[in-house]
Design a protein around this motif. Structure first.
Motif, short mmCIF file in Angstrom:
data_model
loop_
_atom_site.label_atom_id
_atom_site.label_comp_id
_atom_site.label_asym_id
_atom_site.label_seq_id
_atom_site.Cartn_x
_atom_site.Cartn_y
_atom_site.Cartn_z
N ILE A 1 0.73 -1.26 -0.15
CA ILE A 1 -0.05 0.01 -0.10
C ILE A 1 0.99 1.01 -0.05
O ILE A 1 0.37 2.35 0.03
CB ILE A 1 -0.75 0.19 1.21
CG1 ILE A 1 -0.29 0.15 2.41
CG2 ILE A 1 -1.97 -1.21 1.22
CD1 ILE A 1 -0.94 0.56 3.67
N GLY A 2 2.10 1.11 0.05
CA GLY A 2 3.01 2.43 0.22
C GLY A 2 3.25 2.72 1.66
O GLY A 2 2.81 2.12 2.46
N HIS A 3 3.89 3.95 1.82
CA HIS A 3 4.24 4.44 3.11
C HIS A 3 3.15 5.48 3.50
O HIS A 3 3.05 6.72 3.02
CB HIS A 3 5.68 4.89 3.05
CG HIS A 3 5.85 5.56 4.37
ND1 HIS A 3 5.51 4.93 5.77
CD2 HIS A 3 6.62 6.94 4.54
CE1 HIS A 3 6.09 5.97 6.69
NE2 HIS A 3 6.71 6.77 5.86
N PRO A 4 2.18 5.13 4.35
CA PRO A 4 1.04 5.95 4.48
C PRO A 4 1.30 7.02 5.62
O PRO A 4 0.65 7.56 6.40
CB PRO A 4 0.14 5.06 4.78
CG PRO A 4 0.69 3.80 5.48
CD PRO A 4 1.96 3.72 5.10
N LEU A 5 2.63 7.47 6.12
CA LEU A 5 2.90 8.54 6.86
C LEU A 5 2.36 8.55 8.13
O LEU A 5 2.69 7.34 8.80
CB LEU A 5 2.63 9.83 6.17
CG LEU A 5 3.25 10.09 4.90
CD1 LEU A 5 2.79 11.36 4.00
CD2 LEU A 5 4.88 10.35 5.22
N CYS A 6 1.53 9.32 8.58
CA CYS A 6 1.07 9.17 10.03
C CYS A 6 0.11 7.88 10.04
O CYS A 6 -0.19 7.74 11.38
CB CYS A 6 0.31 10.45 10.13
SG CYS A 6 1.57 11.81 10.74
N ALA A 7 -0.47 7.36 9.15
CA ALA A 7 -1.16 6.04 9.20
C ALA A 7 -0.54 4.80 9.17
O ALA A 7 -0.77 3.83 9.43
CB ALA A 7 -2.39 5.96 8.08
N LYS A 8 0.75 5.05 9.14
CA LYS A 8 1.53 3.76 9.23
C LYS A 8 1.36 2.97 10.29
O LYS A 8 1.31 1.49 10.16
CB LYS A 8 3.19 4.07 8.98
CG LYS A 8 4.11 3.20 9.13
CD LYS A 8 5.53 3.51 8.96
CE LYS A 8 6.47 2.15 8.97
NZ LYS A 8 7.77 2.73 8.22
N GLY A 9 1.23 3.40 11.41
CA GLY A 9 1.36 2.36 12.76
C GLY A 9 0.12 1.73 12.80
O GLY A 9 0.03 0.69 13.02
N ILE A 10 -0.88 2.46 12.63
CA ILE A 10 -2.28 1.78 12.42
C ILE A 10 -2.48 0.71 11.67
O ILE A 10 -3.27 0.03 11.69
CB ILE A 10 -3.62 2.83 12.63
CG1 ILE A 10 -4.71 2.05 13.35
CG2 ILE A 10 -3.62 3.54 11.12
CD1 ILE A 10 -4.52 1.87 14.84
N ALA A 11 -1.72 1.17 10.41
CA ALA A 11 -2.02 0.18 9.32
C ALA A 11 -1.37 -1.15 9.69
O ALA A 11 -1.71 -2.30 9.32
CB ALA A 11 -1.54 0.72 8.23
N ALA A 12 -0.16 -1.14 10.06
CA ALA A 12 0.76 -2.19 10.52
C ALA A 12 -0.15 -2.97 11.39
O ALA A 12 -0.09 -4.30 11.64
CB ALA A 12 2.10 -1.73 10.94
N PHE A 13 -0.68 -2.07 12.75
CA PHE A 13 -1.49 -2.86 13.81
C PHE A 13 -2.68 -3.71 13.11
O PHE A 13 -2.79 -4.71 13.36
CB PHE A 13 -1.81 -1.74 14.59
CG PHE A 13 -2.72 -2.32 15.78
CD1 PHE A 13 -1.99 -2.65 17.02
CD2 PHE A 13 -3.99 -2.30 15.81
CE1 PHE A 13 -2.55 -3.16 18.26
CE2 PHE A 13 -4.60 -2.85 16.99
CZ PHE A 13 -4.06 -3.18 18.12
N CYS A 14 -3.20 -3.07 12.24
CA CYS A 14 -4.60 -3.86 11.75
C CYS A 14 -4.05 -4.85 10.83
O CYS A 14 -4.70 -6.05 10.73
CB CYS A 14 -5.48 -2.71 10.87
SG CYS A 14 -6.19 -1.46 11.68
N HIS A 15 -2.97 -4.93 10.30
CA HIS A 15 -2.40 -5.92 9.11
C HIS A 15 -2.35 -7.22 10.04
O HIS A 15 -2.49 -8.26 9.74
CB HIS A 15 -1.23 -5.20 8.49
CG HIS A 15 -0.62 -6.29 7.86
ND1 HIS A 15 -0.73 -6.38 6.47
CD2 HIS A 15 0.55 -7.22 8.04
CE1 HIS A 15 0.04 -7.10 5.88
NE2 HIS A 15 0.98 -7.81 6.89
#
Length: 418
Positions: free
Chosen positions: A305-319
């Motif tokens: 999905i690319g590097h989602p900046l301030c959403a990176k942490g929550i994206a990794a968590f949900c993943h």
């Protein structure tokens, strides 16, 4: 564009932003919204940060998926913790027409809008520690939950590329991947592809969730935060600090290092920073000279999905939470070319290329998140095994029936490259 239970997926595509052919993973339909449903005047919605609108939708979606309506949480001691960065400046004409102009420019309203719409009485705040923002907010939520200050928390992160400013800045820092090829833990690593994302999760203490009859997706065993301190530059990692934050989270979890079966890597897309992260993980989780080393899988959602900046942490968590919930791991799309200074084949680490089941019934996984500015986060998650005797009363509800339409005009849509 794929909608998962707890997070909106993103579509990776190559679109021009202004006249420069940058690559980005972009969300669909960020200019669409239902102002009437959220009790927002149309004039305000036209001038608001698209991030604020998306957070209202995804916060409500997260509650519905947890089995709660807005009426169920009305007046409750629920906190809202949002990792985000807003530099939104509406067009003069739109700002002049807004009934409540402060909601269009105040960064705090990214969280406060949710608290006001849902009538929540817990803390409401926005945090910016770059990539780790949402997970630092999660630590604050966990502390408040354990102290009994709140009964539940909405924790989220968001990033929307409203123009090409981030691309120009990353290009100036020589951090953009050439040709839009984003490689992590790979000999071809040469920068990132920027992305967008939004995710919101509902957190409770396990005891409270069980008592409320909630469906539990995973258990957050431990979360640690620290900072790199003084380094050679704002984006220069600190190996000792990375190892320390991992050790702190692992110790707090009460589990042994060899029990961790999967690590979601930070993956900076840089040969040097990826190498340091590998060395830190090896030193903490699979140190040499300690006898046979158990295998450990590494992965990341960023090549997807690319590097989602301030959403990176929550994206990794949900993943990771979704992999634990569904009982399968997601294939890793990078790491095919060996790194010149780390022999992966001789290490206990490997990248998953298929979608296998977890080897144990209640697997443990870790998430790394290291940010510009040095705020590092590491957390440990465990799959939840539902007791046969427990009744889960809260089941996912249908998403809210929104009548979405374009609230940003053609000029604004062209400005953000849609």
């Amino acid at each position: 564009h794929t909608r998962y239970p707890l997070v909106t997926g993103v579509q990776t595509c190559a679109l021009p932003i202004y006249a420069t052919p940058h690559h980005a993973g972009l969300l669909d339909n960020v200019t669409d919204f239902d102002p009437a449903y959220f009790l927002i005047p149309e004039e305000d919605a036209r001038a608001m940060d698209p991030q604020a609108l998306l957070l209202l939708e995804e916060g409500l979606n997260a509650l519905h998926h947890a089995g709660y309506t807005a009426q169920d949480v009305k007046g409750s001691a629920t906190g809202v913790y949002i990792g985000a960065r807003s530099q939104h400046r509406p067009q003069d004409a739109a700002l002049a027409q807004a009934r409540n102009p402060i909601v269009t420019v105040g960064q705090n309203y990214l969280a406060a809008n949710l608290s006001q719409f849902l009538d929540l009485r817990g803390p409401s705040l926005v945090l910016d520690t770059a990539c780790s923002s949402a997970l630092v907010g999660m630590q604050m939520a966990v502390q408040a939950l354990r102290a009994g200050d709140i009964g539940a928390a909405l924790v989220g992160g968001i990033s929307v590329l409203q123009d090409d400013a981030a691309h120009r800045l990353f290009e100036q820092r020589h951090l953009l991947a050439p040709g839009g090829q984003f490689h992590v833990m790979d000999g071809r690593a040469g920068g990132v592809v920027l992305g967008e994302g939004v995710g919101v999760v509902v957190l409770k203490t396990l005891d409270r969730a069980l008592a409320d009859g909630d469906r539990v997706y995973a258990v957050l065993k431990a979360l640690a935060v620290n900072n790199d301190g003084r380094t050679a530059g704002p984006a220069t990692p600190n190996l000792a600090a990375q190892k320390a934050v991992m050790q702190q989270a692992l110790a707090a979890s009460g589990h042994r290092a060899e029990e961790i079966e999967y690590i979601h890597v930070n993956g900076s897309g840089s040969e040097v920073t990826d190498l340091l992260e590998l060395k830190a993980m090896e030193a903490v989780y699979r140190p040499q000279g300690s006898g046979p080393r158990a295998p450990c899988e590494l992965g990341s959602m960023e090549p997807n999905i690319g590097h989602p900046l301030c959403a990176k942490g929550i994206a990794a968590f949900c993943h990771v939470v979704l992999m634990l919930w569904h009982g399968r791991r997601v294939p890793f799309l990078s790491g095919q070319q060996p790194m010149p200074h780390f022999d992966l084949a001789a290490s206990p680490f490997h990248f998953g290329r298929t979608s296998p089941m977890w080897p144990s019934a209640t697997p443990l996984a870790a998430v790394n998140c290291f940010a510009d500015g040095g705020t590092n986060v590491h957390l440990i998650l465990q799959a939840w095994q539902e007791p046969a005797s427990r009744t889960v009363r809260r089941q996912p509800l249908p998403p809210p029936a929104l009548t979405r339409h374009r609230v940003l005009g053609a000029a604004r849509e062209a400005e953000i490259g849609r």
